[in-house]
Scaffold this motif. Structure first.
Motif, mmCIF file in Angstrom:
data_model
loop_
_atom_site.group_PDB
_atom_site.id
_atom_site.type_symbol
_atom_site.label_atom_id
_atom_site.label_comp_id
_atom_site.label_asym_id
_atom_site.label_seq_id
_atom_site.Cartn_x
_atom_site.Cartn_y
_atom_site.Cartn_z
ATOM 1 N N LYS A 49 -2.388 7.288 4.611
ATOM 2 C CA LYS A 49 -1.253 6.540 5.152
ATOM 3 C C LYS A 49 -1.381 6.372 6.665
ATOM 4 O O LYS A 49 -1.169 5.275 7.207
ATOM 5 N N SER A 72 2.354 2.069 -3.370
ATOM 6 C CA SER A 72 1.374 2.711 -4.248
ATOM 7 C C SER A 72 1.146 4.161 -3.837
ATOM 8 O O SER A 72 1.046 5.052 -4.688
ATOM 9 N N LEU A 101 -4.100 3.836 7.447
ATOM 10 C CA LEU A 101 -3.661 2.448 7.243
ATOM 11 C C LEU A 101 -2.828 1.963 8.428
ATOM 12 O O LEU A 101 -2.983 0.823 8.887
ATOM 13 N N ALA A 125 0.830 -1.210 0.000
ATOM 14 C CA ALA A 125 0.000 0.000 0.000
ATOM 15 C C ALA A 125 0.862 1.257 0.000
ATOM 16 O O ALA A 125 0.594 2.215 -0.740
#
Length: 394
Positions: A382, A163, A385, A160
């Protein structure tokens, strides 16, 4: 050599009110990742090599000997606090960092993400150079899954974040391109030699002067705003400003009866420190300004003040400031301002140029705001997450 990774810190390490996921345990940080102060390595004892020398800001040098086997994790102890670094190979942690001496069987990369989410910066102390004491954080509680789940979380986060890093790089590049587009157009406008464009000195176009001096002892706590260069810069940027100084209404009326006051469409240009930032006086403006800090320009013939302000933002004019000097800061004297040269068309064409520049500036500002919002959203994603990863919700 593999690159060291420096990720921005996440949100706080403890999250209240979240049910413990099956298989996870609550432990003290010291039992998950024991932190240890790095080692001194004086410059005279360093020799060039292929071993990363890790400081509180990341890799600062490559040396010939290592002190810690990789993979490893380090964070700033003194100076820059809160950044966390993952180092794949053997490395030398300088004494300005704390490194993980013992992972206690946990996945090193999981610990790397855990410490990012932990927000070590909140534990920094000191009024001068901030310092992080490992004893302040070792007793903090963290939630830890089994090793196999740690590795799954690492895989998900790494994918993740890769990306997100690509998306962020694209947004930053687009932001730079949007700003560069306007800058390129602005410069091209004032370097062209189109039909009807003629070279003129500012002193031939404007009456250039300044205000009559008002001593600081004459300032008052209220009354008519009395602006310096900083206030003119804010007026130019925001259209309004709070004044830090005033003169009395009586003083203002007295000066207005004897001297020129700022009139509509006059241009006021900063002339000390930050040079060349301009404001066009509006209908209803009522203020006075400091002599020496600001130069006033009043057109002798019809001239677009906004055309002149755009010209002052171009290299054609800015490059003529190169030899300015002063005792402590750069200063643009009135006589020098009169000698500044620029190319310009007739009045009607000036207005047309201004309209085109404004359209492009408005569009590039819209694009810039869009990409700035995207960057904020990516950073928020971010952090989200990381929060999900360390509450078992990922």
């Amino acid at each position: 050599m593999k690159a060291i990774e420096n990720r921005e810190r996440g949100s706080a390490g403890k999250h209240q009110g979240v049910a413990m996921k099956k298989g996870w345990q609550t432990k003290k940080l010291v039992d998950v990742a024991t932190l240890q102060r790095g080692f001194d390595l004086p410059k005279q004892d360093r020799s060039s090599g292929d071993v990363p020398l890790v400081t509180s800001s990341g890799i600062s040098d490559m040396v010939s000997k290592s002190a810690v086997h990789g993979p490893g994790v380090a964070t700033g102890r003194s100076g820059s606090i809160g950044n966390v670094f993952y180092i794949e190979e053997d490395f030398w942690p300088l004494n300005t960092v704390l490194y993980v001496k013992d992972f206690h069987g946990n996945d090193p990369r999981f610990v790397f993400h855990l410490l990012k989410n932990f927000d070590l910066k909140r534990f920094a102390t000191g009024t001068g150079v901030p310092t992080l004491n490992r004893n302040f954080v070792h007793d903090e509680l963290v939630k830890v899954p089994p090793l196999a789940e740690q590795q799954q979380i690492v895989g998900l986060l790494d994918e993740a974040f890769a990306s997100l890093a690509t998306a962020k790089a694209n947004a930053e590049r687009n932001l730079q391109n949007a700003r560069a587009l306007f800058e390129s157009h602005l410069q091209s406008v004032f370097t062209q030699r189109g039909p009807g464009w003629v070279e003129k000195k500012l002193g031939d176009i404007f009456e250039i002067g300044s205000s009559k001096r008002i001593m600081e002892t004459e300032w008052t706590s209220s009354g008519v705003p009395f602006y310096g260069g900083k206030e003119i810069v804010k007026l130019a940027k925001f259209g309004s400003v709070a004044s830090n100084a005033y003169i009395s209404d009586e003083k203002y009326r007295d000066y207005a009866s004897k001297y020129d006051m700022p009139r509509k469409d006059d241009i006021l240009i900063t002339a000390r420190g930050t040079i060349g930032v301009g404001y066009v006086v509006q209908e209803g403006d009522r203020f006075y300004y400091k002599d020496g800090n600001i130069i006033s320009m009043r057109a002798k013939t019809p001239t677009s003040p906004h055309f002149i302000l755009y010209a002052f933002r171009s290299n054609v004019v800015a490059d003529q400031f190169g030899d300015l000097s002063g005792t402590t800061v750069r200063h643009l004297p009135i006589e020098k301002a009169k000698e500044l040269v620029l190319r310009m068309p007739g009045f009607a064409a000036q207005n047309s140029v201004v309209e085109t520049i404004r359209e492009i500036e408005t569009e590039t500002q819209r694009l810039a705001r869009l990409y700035e919002r995207k960057l904020v959203a990516l950073d928020a994603l971010k952090k989200s997450l990381l929060h999900q990863a360390f509450t078992g919700a990922l």
